[in-house]
Design an enzyme around this catalytic site. Structure first.
Site, PDB file in Angstrom:
ATOM      1  N   GLU A   3       0.973  -1.137   0.019  1.00 44.83           N
ATOM      2  CA  GLU A   3       0.113   0.025   0.197  1.00 44.83           C
ATOM      3  C   GLU A   3       0.977   1.407   0.022  1.00 44.83           C
ATOM      4  O   GLU A   3       1.587   1.366   0.854  1.00 44.83           O
ATOM      5  CB  GLU A   3      -0.863   0.020   1.141  1.00 44.83           C
ATOM      6  CG  GLU A   3      -2.011   0.982   1.131  1.00 44.83           C
ATOM      7  CD  GLU A   3      -3.058   0.743   0.079  1.00 44.83           C
ATOM      8  OE1 GLU A   3      -3.895   1.646  -0.207  1.00 44.83           O
ATOM      9  OE2 GLU A   3      -3.049  -0.527  -0.433  1.00 44.83           O
ATOM     10  N   GLU A  41      -0.434   9.767  -5.963  1.00 43.38           N
ATOM     11  CA  GLU A  41       0.644   8.719  -5.809  1.00 43.38           C
ATOM     12  C   GLU A  41       0.730   8.061  -7.439  1.00 43.38           C
ATOM     13  O   GLU A  41       1.757   7.904  -7.634  1.00 43.38           O
ATOM     14  CB  GLU A  41       0.203   7.515  -4.991  1.00 43.38           C
ATOM     15  CG  GLU A  41       0.058   8.091  -3.611  1.00 43.38           C
ATOM     16  CD  GLU A  41      -0.758   7.423  -2.620  1.00 43.38           C
ATOM     17  OE1 GLU A  41      -1.202   8.210  -1.515  1.00 43.38           O
ATOM     18  OE2 GLU A  41      -1.337   6.725  -2.888  1.00 43.38           O
ATOM     19  N   ASP A  56      -7.096   3.022   2.729  1.00 41.28           N
ATOM     20  CA  ASP A  56      -6.868   1.668   3.515  1.00 41.28           C
ATOM     21  C   ASP A  56      -8.143   0.779   3.293  1.00 41.28           C
ATOM     22  O   ASP A  56      -7.866  -0.364   3.199  1.00 41.28           O
ATOM     23  CB  ASP A  56      -6.397   2.167   4.559  1.00 41.28           C
ATOM     24  CG  ASP A  56      -5.114   2.887   4.774  1.00 41.28           C
ATOM     25  OD1 ASP A  56      -4.178   2.576   4.047  1.00 41.28           O
ATOM     26  OD2 ASP A  56      -5.199   3.924   5.652  1.00 41.28           O
TER      27      ASP A  56
END
Length: 503
Positions: A298, A328, A482
């Protein structure tokens, strides 16, 4: 009667066309279309539906297509970043600190209260999430004390690993091992189903400050276009990934079906000399793990292109799956000079075609889209506010239609603080028409709310996209990524027999 026969004929012709013209799609994808069509889900065109009916159609369709994989994970080892999140209103805290709001400026690391204000404004203006390391321990403690005095401050489980562990542990069939710095407060916040090895227990907690802001909230001249959060900390235990060796040592004894790793972004604040040395050690440790069990990595917010490039070259090829958001993803491409790396930032919602281009490039350059490649990466779970995409190399992962839909569903539910999607609290912001690539050749695609997972293939990579029903008034934005990645993994199945061997 003749109307029913006509509908059946149209469905049969459509399925026949798909099997003939898109035979390169995996059989389980064609099976998804076939089964959903035969159940009568081909309804009216989405343009004829009212906005409320669109959301309802998507939510109802998710409940049908989100099914458990044939083989579920039983034991998941998670590491290595864990902490206590102190969640406060960012605007109120910065106003209480009496820092003059000026112009937003991004900083790779934070060295002062003024730098904190500038970085917060920079990302608040864009409605974007970010995470930074605060170098001055005394200044950080002063700010943390001010946050603790906020009567509305809340304490939560924090750190990608701990948050994903909490989500995994919510499923009764899964046993979770969490390796990370676990202090007394965090240990109390964790659910009882999470096992913490003695080596991970420590006398004090690591605290991260989560500055949340809501849509339309204003600080100085800066106004937030959407709700999000800014995270910062002075966290040395997580910064050095001190629990990585504990995680690796636990694999042989715990014998997990899956290892989930996070926290690489925390090492960025160490400085190049230190992170180079620590990253080499991490690669050696992970190389031992990869021989026994699949690894999901992750990712999180980073700013140093050299650090990101090193991760791309050394770490990404030895993991099987990664999860990341739009910031990201773009930074990944910028650091590796990949597709659309000339963009300084996304202009609003990321273009689906551009995202597809970058995902394909990652799997081609750093993954196993080429069967002769020695890389292990075969799966990428991308999530942004309005839609999610799962990109997988054909032949390695199953149940991805359900997986991407499950990730989107949990995003809607967790943001709104509900157990099931409430169509009165959400809105569809996903594009309804888009392209499979930004450049030619590209396929024009259209969202069908009755079959809300759109899929297409490029070479031997299949893309699964579903919209997100965005919460109108989110209660909490921290940990959504998450939860999305964890939920997607829970509904995923590794169909390759590569790891079916004893430890």
């Amino acid at each position: 009667m003749w109307k029913t026969a006509a509908v059946v004929a149209v469905v049969a012709l459509t399925c026949g066309y798909l099997f003939q013209s898109q035979s390169d799609l995996p059989s389980h994808v064609l099976g998804y279309f076939s089964s959903s069509s035969s159940s009568g889900s081909l309804k009216s065109e989405q343009t004829s539906l009212t906005p409320a009916a669109l959301e309802q159609a998507i939510a109802s369709a998710w409940e049908i297509i989100i099914t458990a994989p044939a083989h579920q994970w039983k034991k998941i080892a998670v590491g290595v970043n864990a902490c206590v999140d102190v969640v406060v209103s960012g605007v109120r805290l910065l106003e209480d600190l009496a820092i003059e709001p000026g112009t937003g400026v991004d900083h790779e690391v934070l060295e002062s209260r003024e730098g904190l204000m500038e970085a917060f404004l920079h990302f608040m203006e864009r409605g974007a999430a970010a995470e930074r390391f605060f170098t001055d321990r005394e200044a950080f403690l002063t700010i943390a004390q001010a946050a603790a005095k906020d009567p509305d401050a809340q304490l939560y489980v924090g750190g990608n690993a701990a948050l994903m562990g909490q989500k995994f542990a919510s499923y009764p069939q899964v046993t979770v091992l969490l390796c990370g710095p676990v202090g007394p407060t965090l240990h109390q916040l964790l659910v009882d189903e999470i096992v913490v090895p003695p080596e991970s227990l420590q006398e004090t907690d690591e605290f991260h400050l989560i500055l949340e802001y809501q849509i339309g909230e204003q600080l100085g001249a800066t106004k937030a276009p959407q709700a999000n959060r800014f995270i910062f900390s002075h966290d040395m235990s997580n910064g050095k990934m001190s629990a990585l060796e504990t995680l690796a040592a636990s694999v042989e004894e715990f014998q997990p079906d899956l290892v989930v790793l996070s926290g690489l972004h925390m090492m960025e604040g160490l400085g190049k000399e230190l992170w180079q040395e620590r990253l080499k050690e991490a690669v050696v440790t992970l190389s031992d793990v990869r021989n026994h069990v699949p690894i999901h990595l992750e990712l999180a917010s980073m700013t140093d292109p050299d650090y990101m490039a090193t991760i791309m070259q050394e770490v990404i090829p030895i993991v099987n799956s990664i999860g990341l958001n739009e910031q990201e993803l773009l930074f990944f491409s910028q650091a590796g000079r990949g597709p659309h790396s000339e963009l300084s930032s996304w202009n609003g919602s990321p273009d689906v075609g551009r995202v597809s281009d970058i995902l394909l490039w990652i799997l081609e350059q750093h993954g196993r889209s080429d069967p002769n490649s020695e890389a292990d990466l075969t799966r990428i779970h991308f999530h942004t506010l309005s839609y999610h995409i799962l990109a997988t190399v054909d032949g390695y992962w199953g149940n991805q239609v359900a997986a991407v839909a499950a990730g989107a569903r949990v995003a809607s539910c967790q943001a709104c603080g509900v157990q099931a999607v409430d169509v009165d609290k959400v809105v569809l912001k996903s594009p309804v028409e888009f392209y499979s690539s930004y450049s030619e050749p590209r396929e024009q695609l259209k969202l069908n709310p009755d079959e809300p997972v759109t899929f297409w293939s490029r070479d031997n990579v299949t893309f699964y996209m579903t919209p997100v029903l965005v919460c109108r008034q989110p209660l909490r934005t921290v940990g959504l990524g998450d939860a999305i990645s964890a939920e997607g993994l829970l509904y995923s199945e590794l169909i390759s027999d590569e790891f079916q061997k004893p430890l």
